[in-house]
Design an enzyme around this catalytic site. Structure first.
Site, PDB file in Angstrom:
ATOM      1  N   ASP A 207      48.154  43.042  37.470  1.00  0.00           N
ATOM      2  CA  ASP A 207      47.908  42.955  35.948  1.00  0.00           C
ATOM      3  C   ASP A 207      48.744  44.139  35.341  1.00  0.00           C
ATOM      4  O   ASP A 207      48.957  45.321  35.657  1.00  0.00           O
ATOM      5  CB  ASP A 207      46.393  43.081  35.599  1.00  0.00           C
ATOM      6  CG  ASP A 207      45.415  41.947  36.138  1.00  0.00           C
ATOM      7  OD1 ASP A 207      46.021  40.983  35.990  1.00  0.00           O
ATOM      8  OD2 ASP A 207      44.408  42.134  36.594  1.00  0.00           O
ATOM      9  N   ARG A 208      48.993  43.991  34.015  1.00  0.00           N
ATOM     10  CA  ARG A 208      49.532  44.702  32.901  1.00  0.00           C
ATOM     11  C   ARG A 208      51.164  44.912  33.127  1.00  0.00           C
ATOM     12  O   ARG A 208      51.732  44.999  31.984  1.00  0.00           O
ATOM     13  CB  ARG A 208      48.830  46.008  32.870  1.00  0.00           C
ATOM     14  CG  ARG A 208      47.556  46.090  32.533  1.00  0.00           C
ATOM     15  CD  ARG A 208      46.937  47.245  31.721  1.00  0.00           C
ATOM     16  NE  ARG A 208      45.838  47.009  30.881  1.00  0.00           N
ATOM     17  CZ  ARG A 208      44.562  47.403  31.548  1.00  0.00           C
ATOM     18  NH1 ARG A 208      44.267  48.036  32.629  1.00  0.00           N
ATOM     19  NH2 ARG A 208      43.510  47.318  30.686  1.00  0.00           N
TER      20      ARG A 208
ATOM     21  N   ASN B 175      39.066  47.069  40.885  1.00  0.00           N
ATOM     22  CA  ASN B 175      38.378  46.125  39.900  1.00  0.00           C
ATOM     23  C   ASN B 175      39.366  45.183  39.393  1.00  0.00           C
ATOM     24  O   ASN B 175      38.751  44.202  38.714  1.00  0.00           O
ATOM     25  CB  ASN B 175      37.872  47.175  38.704  1.00  0.00           C
ATOM     26  CG  ASN B 175      38.916  47.878  38.014  1.00  0.00           C
ATOM     27  OD1 ASN B 175      39.672  48.792  38.238  1.00  0.00           O
ATOM     28  ND2 ASN B 175      38.960  47.596  36.607  1.00  0.00           N
TER      29      ASN B 175
ATOM     30  N   HIS C 238      41.834  54.753  39.391  1.00  0.00           N
ATOM     31  CA  HIS C 238      41.268  53.670  38.415  1.00  0.00           C
ATOM     32  C   HIS C 238      41.240  54.460  36.964  1.00  0.00           C
ATOM     33  O   HIS C 238      41.057  53.872  35.963  1.00  0.00           O
ATOM     34  CB  HIS C 238      39.650  53.916  38.719  1.00  0.00           C
ATOM     35  CG  HIS C 238      38.835  53.060  38.146  1.00  0.00           C
ATOM     36  ND1 HIS C 238      39.006  51.653  37.726  1.00  0.00           N
ATOM     37  CD2 HIS C 238      37.380  53.451  37.497  1.00  0.00           C
ATOM     38  CE1 HIS C 238      38.072  51.246  36.977  1.00  0.00           C
ATOM     39  NE2 HIS C 238      36.967  52.001  36.859  1.00  0.00           N
TER      40      HIS C 238
END
Length: 307
Positions: free
Chosen positions: A85-86, A114, A239
């Site tokens: 992601d991202r 997550n 995180h």
């Protein structure tokens, strides 16, 4: 029996390329067999290098390996999750790590973050990236089954606990982590959710509501009690973006490690890895993002998930 050549995959992916869909399916099957054998709290011995979020920044992952050493018989790694992601190259980044896991199953531990979920990857880019590169969602589905099998935590020399996010009011002992049924989509609440979503916070209260909408904020008293009960020296987690690459808290009983430099290609942060030569000999190594001249930016007609 289906034959495969993991060395050929490693060579291909090291050049920021993704492997054919049928090969990728086979890779996911092979790595799933390895994850199935791992404990919720995977035991690891020093020396080992601990890494935080990567988020699809493939060229910076390669810089991480140049900083800490390539995965080999002599160099072990724990990655704390959020591989995808991202970033531009989530597929290549995840494939790179999975091929290394198949080649060196005892030398690299991949914890679940997550972002290793169906719901989050459909929002923040990985799902769309798989569709764009393979033309269908099959590879994403294979990955989701792999995500469900990734382990939750690692324990270095019985005294350094590694998790993606943090602690949970439902978890007082390591044995309670060991009893979690991890082969599922991460729930919206409860112990499993908290371990990948929670954050430490300098505050007087033990627990507080998290602004993330999942997990908790936990204070120094929670950490002090947890390390005492479980005879730990350190909790190592990721995180949260840290501009300096790492951050100690609570009298150095907890460290946040962040390994995606210039996060989202705009945050300007340094990245770090934590090298544990032994429990009493640890050091952080810092590294910067690879210069734009040494990385490729793919042509994309997708939403800019990093904004």
């Amino acid at each position: 029996m289906v034959m495969f050549d993991v060395d050929q995959w490693i060579e291909l992916v090291a050049d920021c390329k993704y492997i054919p869909e049928n090969d990728f399916k086979l890779l996911c099957e092979k790595v799933s067999e390895i994850f199935l054998e791992e404990s919720n709290v995977q035991l690891v011995s020093t020396p080992v290098t601990i890494c935080g979020d990567i988020h699809g920044q493939f060229y910076d992952l390669e810089e991480l390996f140049r900083t800490g050493g390539s995965v080999s018989e002599n160099t072990k790694y724990i990655f704390l999750g959020d591989f995808v992601d991202r970033g531009y190259y989530s597929l290549e980044t995840l494939t790179r790590l999975l091929t290394l896991k198949v080649k060196y199953p005892d030398k690299i531990v991949l914890l679940r973050g997550n972002h290793e979920t169906r719901q989050i990857t459909q929002v923040y880019g990985f799902y769309d990236e798989c569709i764009s590169k393979y033309g269908n969602a099959n590879a994403w589905r294979y990955c989701c089954k792999v995500f469900d099998l990734m382990t939750v935590a690692a324990l270095v020399d019985h005294q350094v606990l590694c998790v993606h996010g943090g602690l949970s009011p439902e978890v007082n002992t390591l044995d309670q982590i060991r009893t979690i049924d991890r082969n599922c989509e991460i729930p919206h609440k409860g112990a499993f959710c908290d371990l990948v979503w929670s954050d430490p916070e300098e505050m007087d209260r033990a627990w507080n509501i998290s602004p993330r909408g999942a997990g908790w904020l936990f204070g120094s008293d929670v950490v002090n009690d947890f390390v005492h009960i479980n005879n730990l020296k350190l909790i190592c987690r990721a995180h949260q973006l840290v501009q300096e690459g790492y951050k100690y808290m609570f009298n150095e009983t907890l460290i946040t490690v962040w390994s995606a430099p210039n996060y989202c290609y705009r945050c300007g942060n340094i990245a770090a890895i934590l090298v544990l030569n032994s429990l009493d000999d640890k050091q952080t190594k810092l590294f910067n993002a690879v210069p734009d001249s040494e990385r490729k930016v793919p042509p994309r007609n997708m939403s800019p998930y990093f904004l």
